[in-house]
Design a protein around this motif. Sequence first.
Motif, mmCIF file in Angstrom:
data_model
loop_
_atom_site.group_PDB
_atom_site.id
_atom_site.type_symbol
_atom_site.label_atom_id
_atom_site.label_comp_id
_atom_site.label_asym_id
_atom_site.label_seq_id
_atom_site.Cartn_x
_atom_site.Cartn_y
_atom_site.Cartn_z
ATOM 1 N N ASN A 92 0.806 -1.284 -0.089
ATOM 2 C CA ASN A 92 0.050 0.088 0.063
ATOM 3 C C ASN A 92 0.803 1.262 0.005
ATOM 4 O O ASN A 92 1.397 1.632 1.248
ATOM 5 C CB ASN A 92 -1.080 -0.026 1.109
ATOM 6 C CG ASN A 92 -2.004 1.094 1.053
ATOM 7 O OD1 ASN A 92 -1.656 2.065 0.622
ATOM 8 N ND2 ASN A 92 -3.184 0.725 1.566
ATOM 9 N N HIS A 128 0.027 4.452 -0.293
ATOM 10 C CA HIS A 128 -0.545 5.529 0.053
ATOM 11 C C HIS A 128 -0.308 5.709 1.771
ATOM 12 O O HIS A 128 -0.425 6.852 1.999
ATOM 13 C CB HIS A 128 -2.176 5.448 0.135
ATOM 14 C CG HIS A 128 -2.534 5.121 -1.396
ATOM 15 N ND1 HIS A 128 -2.371 6.265 -2.420
ATOM 16 C CD2 HIS A 128 -2.964 3.956 -2.002
ATOM 17 C CE1 HIS A 128 -2.906 5.514 -3.391
ATOM 18 N NE2 HIS A 128 -3.322 4.333 -3.241
ATOM 19 N N GLY A 173 -5.771 0.532 -0.994
ATOM 20 C CA GLY A 173 -6.276 1.928 -1.215
ATOM 21 C C GLY A 173 -6.026 3.098 -0.425
ATOM 22 O O GLY A 173 -5.443 2.689 0.708
ATOM 23 N N ASP A 174 -6.583 4.123 -0.619
ATOM 24 C CA ASP A 174 -6.342 5.300 0.127
ATOM 25 C C ASP A 174 -6.992 5.144 1.250
ATOM 26 O O ASP A 174 -6.361 5.453 2.510
ATOM 27 C CB ASP A 174 -6.551 6.451 -0.723
ATOM 28 C CG ASP A 174 -6.178 7.809 0.222
ATOM 29 O OD1 ASP A 174 -4.971 8.327 0.236
ATOM 30 O OD2 ASP A 174 -7.284 8.570 0.653
#
Length: 208
Positions: free
Chosen positions: A91, A93, A115-116
């Motif tokens: 990840n 992010h 994901g974010d």
Amino acid sequence: MKEFPPLGMLNVHENLLEALLELQAYADVQAVLAKYDDISLPKSAAICYTAALLKARAVSDKFSPETASRRGLSTAEMMAVEAIHRAVEFNPHVPKYLLEMKSLILPPEHILKRGDSEAVAYSFFHLQHWKRVEGALNLLHCTWEGTFHDVSVYPKKELPFFILFTAGLSSFTAMLALLTHQFPELMGVFVKAVSIKVVYNYKTGNGG
């Protein structure tokens, strides 16, 4: 919670990791990771970044990027850098939230792995644990910036030529079908002209 068998089904082990980190029971954290940080089990930011935090904890208090760049990384430092690298692969992010380059907000109701939203949720509950380990965020920052590794973004794959060729051929065929439907007479003249040229080239032996 430790003894309950199907922890992975409910992600209870992630709550257990958070509780043990709050208690600074790092040996117990490592034991949980050893059970769930397996290639056959679904990954998460909590597992990947907690594994990186424990590796960083072993070296981060005395870590200096200038010294490491001059003498090279020790074995323990290399293991920490590689663990951070794997976490960022999973990840990418998360670092911006842990390094407070992006503002933390309350985690959303629905979390998308890699994901974010997962990055927000992980950082919201775990930033304090990274701050508690002296030098951990510094090591994360250096590694994430590519001081020691060129961090790639997962997943990053190029499409095979066959797929690109097939997509292009399909688009070309669809365009011909549309033109034939819209302008049947014009396309008939075009096809006839092409056919005459092909026959002429075949008879004359001209490949052009």
